[in-house]
Design an enzyme around this catalytic site. Structure first.
Site, short mmCIF file in Angstrom:
data_model
loop_
_atom_site.label_atom_id
_atom_site.label_comp_id
_atom_site.label_asym_id
_atom_site.label_seq_id
_atom_site.Cartn_x
_atom_site.Cartn_y
_atom_site.Cartn_z
N ARG A 253 2.89 4.94 6.59
CA ARG A 253 3.31 4.03 7.73
C ARG A 253 3.81 2.59 7.29
NH1 ARG A 253 -2.33 4.96 10.45
NH2 ARG A 253 -2.75 4.54 8.13
N HIS B 119 -2.34 -3.94 5.09
CA HIS B 119 -2.06 -3.58 6.02
C HIS B 119 -3.38 -3.28 6.99
CE1 HIS B 119 -2.67 0.92 5.70
NE2 HIS B 119 -2.50 0.47 4.80
N CYS C 1 -6.28 0.00 6.78
CA CYS C 1 -6.00 0.62 5.52
C CYS C 1 -6.97 1.44 5.06
CB CYS C 1 -5.81 -0.55 4.35
SG CYS C 1 -5.41 0.17 2.76
N ASP D 35 0.35 3.86 1.76
CA ASP D 35 0.47 4.35 3.18
C ASP D 35 1.91 4.56 3.66
OD1 ASP D 35 0.16 4.37 6.15
OD2 ASP D 35 -1.87 4.03 5.64
N CYS E 31 0.77 -1.25 0.01
CA CYS E 31 -0.03 -0.01 0.08
C CYS E 31 0.79 1.18 0.00
CB CYS E 31 -0.88 -0.14 1.40
SG CYS E 31 -1.97 1.29 1.23
CO CO Z 1 -3.37 1.24 2.92
#
Ligand code: CO
Length: 211
Positions: free
Chosen positions: A47, A99, A102, A45, A43
C-alpha cells in the site's frame, strides 16, 4: 494462466501504449540512462508504492524496500543500493519513509513467532528497546504503535547518517540530505518527521538526538 496474471500482462501493454502516445521516444530516452535526484528507503507493504505517492515518473526515484523500512548497517543489499545511489548516481536526497499500521513494526511489539521474519524483526525490537522508557509510558496501544512507527523512522535516518557511505559523502562536501517521513494509509499524506540532516548538520547533535 489465471485472470489476474493475464490482466497484468495486458496492463503492461496498455501502459506502454499510453507512454508512447504521449512521447514516442519515452523508452528510448529512459534507456539512455538514469539520473534520479532521490533514493527512497521504504516498507515492502503493497500500500506504500514509492513512485506513486510522490508523483514520480520512472527515472526519478531510486528505490530500496524491505519490511519496516530498516537501515541495518550490516545489510549488504541496503548498503549496495545506498553506495550506488550516493556515489554513482549522486542523489541529493535520501528519504526513509515508514507508515502507520506497519505490520513489521506491529509484529515487533509482540512476542508471537512468525517464522524467518522473526530474525529481521529483531532489528525493529532493538529500536523499541532503545526507546522503551518513552514508548512504555504511552498507555493507549494505538498511540504507542503510531509513536513506535515514527521513532523507528527517526532511528533509521540516524543509522543512515552513521553509515560510512553517508559520512564520506558529507566529508567530501557532497550535497546530500537525509529525511524521515511517515505515510498515512488512511489519508495518503506523508508527514516530515523533522529529522533532516545534511553535511551542515553537527553530527554530535545527531548522535545525541533524543526524541
Ligand atoms: Co510496513
Amino acid at each position: 494462466m489465471t485472470d489476474f496474471y493475464k490482466k497484468i500482462i495486458e496492463n503492461n501493454k496498455k501502459w506502454v501504449e499510453n507512454k508512447l502516445a504521449i512521447s514516442p521516444d519515452y523508452f528510448k530516452n529512459l534507456a539512455e540512462g538514469q539520473n534520479p535526484p532521490l533514493l527512497w528507503i521504504g516498507c515492502s507493504d503493497s500500500r506504500v508504492p514509492a513512485n506513486e505517492i510522490i508523483g514520480a515518473e520512472p527515472g526519478e526515484v531510486f528505490v530500496h524496500r524491505n519490511i519496516a523500512n530498516m537501515v541495518v548497517h550490516s545489510d549488504m543489499n541496503m548498503l549496495s543500493v545506498l553506495d550506488y545511489a550516493v556515489n554513482a548516481l549522486k542523489v541529493k536526497h535520501v528519504i526513509v519513509c515508514g507508515h502507520y499500521g506497519c505490520g513489521g513494526v506491529k509484529a515487533a511489539m509482540g512476542n508471537t513467532s512468525i517464522g524467518i521474519i522473526d530474525n529481521w524483526i529483531r532489528h525493529i525490537k532493538d529500536t523499541y528497546r532503545f526507546h522503551q522508557h518513552e514508548l512504555d509510558a504511552i498507555e493507549d496501544e494505538k498511540e504507542r504503535f503510531n509513536k513506535f512507527v515514527e521513532i523507528n523512522v527517526k532511528e533509521q535516518v540516524m543509522d543512515l547518517a552513521k553509515t560510512s557511505i553517508v559520512q564520506n559523502a558529507w566529508k567530501n562536501g557532497q550535497e546530500l540530505s537525509l529525511h524521515g517521513w511517515v505515510y498515512g494509509l488512511n489519508d495518503g499524506y506523508v508527514t516530515d518527521l523533522g529529522v533532516n540532516f545534511s553535511c551542515d548538520t553537527d553530527l554530535d547533535d545527531v548522535y545525541q538526538l533524543k526524541f
